[in-house]
Design a protein around this motif. Structure first.
Motif, PDB file in Angstrom:
ATOM      1  N   TYR A 232      -0.708  -3.129   1.437  1.00 41.62           N
ATOM      2  CA  TYR A 232      -2.024  -3.753   1.603  1.00 41.62           C
ATOM      3  C   TYR A 232      -3.080  -2.700   1.940  1.00 41.62           C
ATOM      4  O   TYR A 232      -4.166  -2.682   1.358  1.00 41.62           O
ATOM      5  CB  TYR A 232      -1.969  -4.817   2.700  1.00 41.62           C
ATOM      6  N   ASN A 233      -2.770  -1.829   2.873  1.00 41.50           N
ATOM      7  CA  ASN A 233      -3.726  -0.803   3.303  1.00 41.50           C
ATOM      8  C   ASN A 233      -3.591   0.439   2.421  1.00 41.50           C
ATOM      9  O   ASN A 233      -3.075   1.476   2.835  1.00 41.50           O
ATOM     10  CB  ASN A 233      -3.491  -0.442   4.778  1.00 41.50           C
ATOM     11  N   SER A 234      -4.048   0.297   1.193  1.00 44.89           N
ATOM     12  CA  SER A 234      -4.001   1.418   0.259  1.00 44.89           C
ATOM     13  C   SER A 234      -5.230   2.305   0.443  1.00 44.89           C
ATOM     14  O   SER A 234      -6.244   1.888   1.011  1.00 44.89           O
ATOM     15  CB  SER A 234      -3.940   0.908  -1.176  1.00 44.89           C
ATOM     16  N   LYS A 235      -5.132   3.501  -0.080  1.00 47.65           N
ATOM     17  CA  LYS A 235      -6.224   4.469   0.047  1.00 47.65           C
ATOM     18  C   LYS A 235      -7.292   4.188  -1.011  1.00 47.65           C
ATOM     19  O   LYS A 235      -6.980   4.105  -2.203  1.00 47.65           O
ATOM     20  CB  LYS A 235      -5.676   5.882  -0.130  1.00 47.65           C
ATOM     21  N   PRO A 236      -8.562   4.014  -0.597  1.00 52.19           N
ATOM     22  CA  PRO A 236      -9.613   3.742  -1.592  1.00 52.19           C
ATOM     23  C   PRO A 236      -9.875   4.959  -2.476  1.00 52.19           C
ATOM     24  O   PRO A 236      -9.527   6.092  -2.115  1.00 52.19           O
ATOM     25  CB  PRO A 236     -10.832   3.410  -0.733  1.00 52.19           C
ATOM     26  N   ILE A 237     -10.497   4.711  -3.617  1.00 50.90           N
ATOM     27  CA  ILE A 237     -10.811   5.799  -4.552  1.00 50.90           C
ATOM     28  C   ILE A 237     -11.884   6.689  -3.949  1.00 50.90           C
ATOM     29  O   ILE A 237     -12.942   6.221  -3.512  1.00 50.90           O
ATOM     30  CB  ILE A 237     -11.302   5.234  -5.898  1.00 50.90           C
ATOM     31  N   ASN A 238     -11.624   7.967  -3.943  1.00 53.26           N
ATOM     32  CA  ASN A 238     -12.600   8.931  -3.435  1.00 53.26           C
ATOM     33  C   ASN A 238     -13.868   8.877  -4.293  1.00 53.26           C
ATOM     34  O   ASN A 238     -13.778   8.967  -5.526  1.00 53.26           O
ATOM     35  CB  ASN A 238     -11.985  10.334  -3.478  1.00 53.26           C
ATOM     36  N   PRO A 239     -15.060   8.717  -3.676  1.00 53.96           N
ATOM     37  CA  PRO A 239     -16.305   8.620  -4.463  1.00 53.96           C
ATOM     38  C   PRO A 239     -16.519   9.794  -5.408  1.00 53.96           C
ATOM     39  O   PRO A 239     -17.055   9.621  -6.508  1.00 53.96           O
ATOM     40  CB  PRO A 239     -17.393   8.559  -3.390  1.00 53.96           C
TER      41      PRO A 239
END
Length: 533
Positions: free
Chosen positions: A317-324
């Motif tokens: 569930y707590n995945s790493k968001p895409i780096n901007p």
């Protein structure tokens, strides 16, 4: 003189029958049958998706490699699904802009037909939305800039159309100072008015006629990108019960296309190019791949197939968001590739370095040597395999070099990277054709069809008569046609067939389903339901 049948004789007869019944399981065991009279149960072999090659993400240039990894992590989807789809996005950006020339008399465009096969819960739509976003934004920006030009065109078209109509009425009414020549000249002005339409790069649900019209308006190229498989229904004749795949066959390689219809203006395009990026469920893909016309006319041979292994049940569930910064680099790349259509290149042909040419030739010879043996069952697909790989090599080359693409030779390193990606698609194509039953003997295909029909019976019934089964199996007209498939089911232990002598008259053939198969089916359904939760 007849011997009297005594009570003792009657009891002895009963004892003999009971002894025979008791001994049947032992005799059947000697014949290799189980205690219920079935051949030992052996399921039909289905390729294991988890044993397939994973996408060689290291073969991607840095920008799309990093973005693929980031999207897969954020959405918690297979890296294969993302990487293959991004390859399709690169193809739609580049189709019609450059051509790869493996040897002197052979050129390939850079469009691709891609089919990703994944279950309903694999987050296909979120993946598509993420990777196509820069394309849609590019289209919006271009169309905002074109809006004044479009408005001017529409005004001129309206004025000229009304002028033609007015002159026609004047000529018909014999008004002075108006002649047929005036009408012809006005019509010529209208015909020569250059059409200005909004840019379209991606479409979804579209008919064949609409597709051709859209291609005419967009420099003879377009892409179909969808997370559904409805496009296959349209190809198969959803609207008119008549399969219509000519435009899809010709747009793979840019062959001229023309279509004439009674009572309607004909359509003609000289160099149509189409990229297909389709993500769909296994049942939809299987139906499409079993379409006889799709196979026989070469449509299935034009696709690159991907069967990503599922990570359902293991997602965080707590995945790493895409780096901007990674997302911006991808967006900039898409914009730069799409902007190449505005450049005036002296040549749009990609040529190989000496090393790349040697690798290309060696790879072609390797494929050729296996066409009649290793790749016999997918010969139609394998016949296009080298060309597909050359397209992939050219796409990687363009991603690396952008505007310098035509003036820079494609290197041996890029060729090796493309070949590694090509081998991934080969592995998945073999599996896709096997799963769809296209590489199986006809009796195995029939057996699986009969089994699916058996599954439609009342679940409370452990048996079904051969006559009733024939009614369910509409593919067969006679019991003799059904026999090879039934024999395979018996040999694999799915069913056993026996005579029912309980009624007077001709004995009925009874087909009993192996309880072990029923148990396996229930267990599989339970596993599927758990994964969907």
């Amino acid at each position: 003189m007849e011997k009297e049948f005594t009570e003792f004789d009657q009891q002895r007869f009963v004892d003999i029958i009971r002894e025979c019944e008791r001994r049947i399981p032992e005799e059947e065991s000697d014949l290799g049958l189980d205690k219920n009279g079935f051949v030992p149960f052996v399921t039909f072999v289905t390729p294991g998706i988890n044993q397939l090659l994973t996408f060689p993400i290291e073969a991607f240039p840095a920008v799309i490699r990093d973005y693929s990894i980031a999207v897969a992590e954020s959405l918690q989807v297979s890296i294969d699904m993302v990487a293959v789809a991004i390859l399709g996005i690169m193809a739609l950006c580049l189709q019609g802009e450059f051509y790869v020339q493996p040897k002197e008399d052979w050129k390939e465009p850079l469009n691709l037909y891609i089919l990703v096969i994944a279950r309903p819960s694999e987050r296909k739509s979120p993946t598509m939305k993420e990777i196509t976003d820069p394309v849609y934004k590019y289209v919006d920006e271009v169309n905002k800039e074109k809006q004044p030009e479009i408005a001017e065109y529409l005004i001129k078209k309206d004025i000229l159309s009304k002028k033609v109509d007015s002159l026609k009425k004047a000529v018909v009414g014999n008004k002075k100072n108006t002649s047929v020549k005036d009408v012809i000249e006005a019509q010529k002005d209208l015909d020569e008015l250059e059409e200005v339409t909004p840019l379209r790069i991606i479409v979804d649900d579209v008919t064949t006629e609409a597709l051709v019209k859209i291609m005419e308006e967009n420099n003879e190229r377009i892409s179909i990108v969808t997370a559904e498989g409805g496009i296959f229904g349209m190809m198969a004749g959803r609207y008119n019960n008549q399969p219509n795949i000519d435009i899809f066959l010709k747009s793979y390689s840019g062959e001229p296309y023309s279509s004439d219809r009674i009572g309607r203006k004909g359509e003609s395009i000289n160099n149509p190019l189409l990229t297909l990026l389709i993500m769909t469920q296994p049942v939809v893909a299987s139906d499409a791949m079993q379409n006889k016309e799709f196979r026989e006319r070469g449509l299935l041979a034009r696709f690159l197939y991907s069967l990503p292994s599922s990570i359902v049940g293991k997602r965080r569930y707590n995945s790493k968001p895409i780096n901007p910064n990674i997302r911006k680099a991808y967006k900039d790349l898409v914009n730069n590739l799409l902007s190449l259509r505005d450049w005036k290149f002296e040549t749009r042909t990609i040529r190989f370095s000496k090393e790349a040419n040697i690798l290309s030739e060696s790879f072609a010879n390797e494929i050729e040597s296996k066409l009649l043996d290793d790749y016999e069952e997918i010969e139609d697909w394998a016949g296009k395999f080298h060309g597909q790989t050359m397209r992939i090599a050219a796409i990687l080359h363009c991603v690396k070099h952008l505007a310098s693409t035509p003036t820079t030779e494609l290197t041996g390193q890029t060729m090796n990277e493309a070949i590694s990606i090509g081998k991934y698609f080969l592995d998945h194509a073999i599996a896709a054709f096997q799963i769809a039953g296209l590489t199986e003997a006809q009796e195995i295909k029939d057996a699986k069809y009969i089994l699916r029909c058996c599954d439609k019976r009342d679940k409370c019934d452990k048996t079904i008569t051969k006559r009733d089964l024939l009614r369910l199996c509409r593919r067969f007209k006679t019991a003799d046609e059904m026999k090879p498939g039934l024999d395979e089911l018996v040999n694999h232990g799915y069913i056993r067939i026996y005579k029912d002598n309980s009624n007077s008259g001709r004995p009925s053939d009874i087909i009993e389903i192996n309880p072990e198969y029923e148990l396996q089916k229930v267990q599989k359904e339970g596993e599927d339901n758990v994964q969907l939760l």
